[in-house]
Write a protein that holds these residues in place. Sequence first.
Motif, PDB file in Angstrom:
ATOM      1  N   TRP A  81     -53.788  -1.910 124.272  1.00  0.00           N
ATOM      2  CA  TRP A  81     -53.965  -3.102 122.696  1.00  0.00           C
ATOM      3  C   TRP A  81     -54.847  -3.546 123.308  1.00  0.00           C
ATOM      4  N   ARG A 137     -37.760 -15.369 114.994  1.00  0.00           N
ATOM      5  CA  ARG A 137     -39.862 -16.224 114.418  1.00  0.00           C
ATOM      6  C   ARG A 137     -40.132 -16.865 114.901  1.00  0.00           C
ATOM      7  N   TYR A 149     -35.532 -11.835 112.866  1.00  0.00           N
ATOM      8  CA  TYR A 149     -36.644 -11.322 111.684  1.00  0.00           C
ATOM      9  C   TYR A 149     -36.018 -10.929 110.637  1.00  0.00           C
ATOM     10  N   LYS A 162     -36.026  -4.867 108.594  1.00  0.00           N
ATOM     11  CA  LYS A 162     -37.953  -5.554 109.208  1.00  0.00           C
ATOM     12  C   LYS A 162     -38.701  -4.822 110.440  1.00  0.00           C
ATOM     13  N   ASN A 165     -41.465  -1.169 111.799  1.00  0.00           N
ATOM     14  CA  ASN A 165     -43.081  -1.407 112.060  1.00  0.00           C
ATOM     15  C   ASN A 165     -43.258  -1.557 113.432  1.00  0.00           C
ATOM     16  N   VAL A 166     -43.040  -2.525 113.731  1.00  0.00           N
ATOM     17  CA  VAL A 166     -42.468  -2.907 115.702  1.00  0.00           C
ATOM     18  C   VAL A 166     -42.018  -2.007 115.750  1.00  0.00           C
ATOM     19  N   GLU A 169     -44.783   0.657 115.960  1.00  0.00           N
ATOM     20  CA  GLU A 169     -46.331   0.764 117.423  1.00  0.00           C
ATOM     21  C   GLU A 169     -46.119   0.559 118.466  1.00  0.00           C
ATOM     22  N   ILE A 219     -46.577  -6.657 121.269  1.00  0.00           N
ATOM     23  CA  ILE A 219     -46.675  -5.899 120.519  1.00  0.00           C
ATOM     24  C   ILE A 219     -45.825  -7.286 119.221  1.00  0.00           C
ATOM     25  N   ALA A 220     -44.854  -7.933 119.648  1.00  0.00           N
ATOM     26  CA  ALA A 220     -44.244  -8.615 118.965  1.00  0.00           C
ATOM     27  C   ALA A 220     -44.593  -9.879 118.577  1.00  0.00           C
ATOM     28  N   GLN A 222     -48.129  -9.717 118.708  1.00  0.00           N
ATOM     29  CA  GLN A 222     -49.251  -9.291 117.156  1.00  0.00           C
ATOM     30  C   GLN A 222     -48.714  -9.193 116.292  1.00  0.00           C
ATOM     31  N   TYR A 223     -47.250  -9.318 115.624  1.00  0.00           N
ATOM     32  CA  TYR A 223     -46.032  -9.064 114.689  1.00  0.00           C
ATOM     33  C   TYR A 223     -45.816 -10.391 114.089  1.00  0.00           C
TER      34      TYR A 223
END
Length: 405
Positions: A81, A137, A149, A162, A165-166, A169, A219-220, A222-223
């Motif tokens: 990343w 969130r 989430y 949801k 996608n997380v 990645e 990664i979390a 980044q979302y």
Amino acid sequence: MKYTQEEVMEYIREEGVKFIRLAFCDVFGRQRNVAVMPNELERAFKYGIAFDASAIEGFGGEVRSDLLLHPDPGTLTQLPWRPQQGGVAHMFCDITHPDGTPFQGDTRRVLRQAVLSAQKQGFSFRIGSEIEFYLFRLDENGLPTKIPYDNAEYMDIAPADKGENVRREICLTLERMGILPETSHHESGPGQNEIDFRYADPLTAADNAVTFKAVVSTIAAQYGLWADFSPRPLAEHDGSGMHINVSAVSTGQSDPLPHLVAGILRRIQDMTLFLNPVENSYERLGRDKAPRFVTWSPENRSQLIRIPAAAEEYRRLELRSPDPMANPYLAFALVMYAGLEGLSEKLDPPAPTNVNILAADRARIPGFAALPRTLGAAVSAAAGSEFIRRHIPDAILAAYRARQT
């Protein structure tokens, strides 16, 4: 791929890596690091890189505050990343005092000693972990909330799930780092997820577990999310576990699995402090599918240990009590030491408990031994255990006891 020191130096030059993170864990399993530039790497390999241990909980006071980090070249990996130009890599480190003596609080060394002990007795272990976590969130200030989430359920699919996608990645990032995910899915709680990765030798498995948590958190973020690894973040929903899958191989044992089960059952109460190290751990145990009693059974998910249905080459035991707050180096080491007792003494496990023990009428349950019901009880069990004193350095046990008082 396992690199040598020379190969690390060559890789850093050829790939244009500009920062190397020297990573280690404190006694509680929290990853720490110091970054060095490439021109400092030769010194790091030869002499180590000093840091102030007095600033890290559980690493001692100011009297002997200097410790040295010695990078393990076999653990080199680039962080996908980070930018490719001016990239960042990391290596896990061993920790010593300035005079070269090993630091007692180096939990990675504790696991390495367990591996050597197993080898001397003619056994090799394979370990894998299944780590659950919640995605929450963030509020308008970027601080974590307890708002999940999503509201999906077990193995749901998008759009209800949801986190798809997380997880995707996360899995792709792990793969680029040489950690091979096997399965990923939504778990039972809202916003709860699980990713399982392939078993490995114990030291690699523990390194992978530490790296996994860092990747998930990164990664979390980044979302725009917060990854929560606490054992029971939502009182009304399922807790999160770190199930440990264990197998052992020896040319002299036809079927080592029953002995492994027996050894772990015998020592599980002593080592619960290190598998379930926070107050919140005990809000998870005994609820939903988290175990409470010292029992085992083939396939039965209500037991402390189960033997999952699998082909013979993948046959293993699954220990279901640990949670993600455990330091994997200590957790894996203690599970191995307990298993080795069962193997060396050829212990036989008790009869399997083939009932749903979590749903059974308590009056009908025989007098099964139980896991400690509170953190204080777990501290007492560990403090009074000859098994723990034999395998956990005094400095580490003292740090765990001090944190709970």
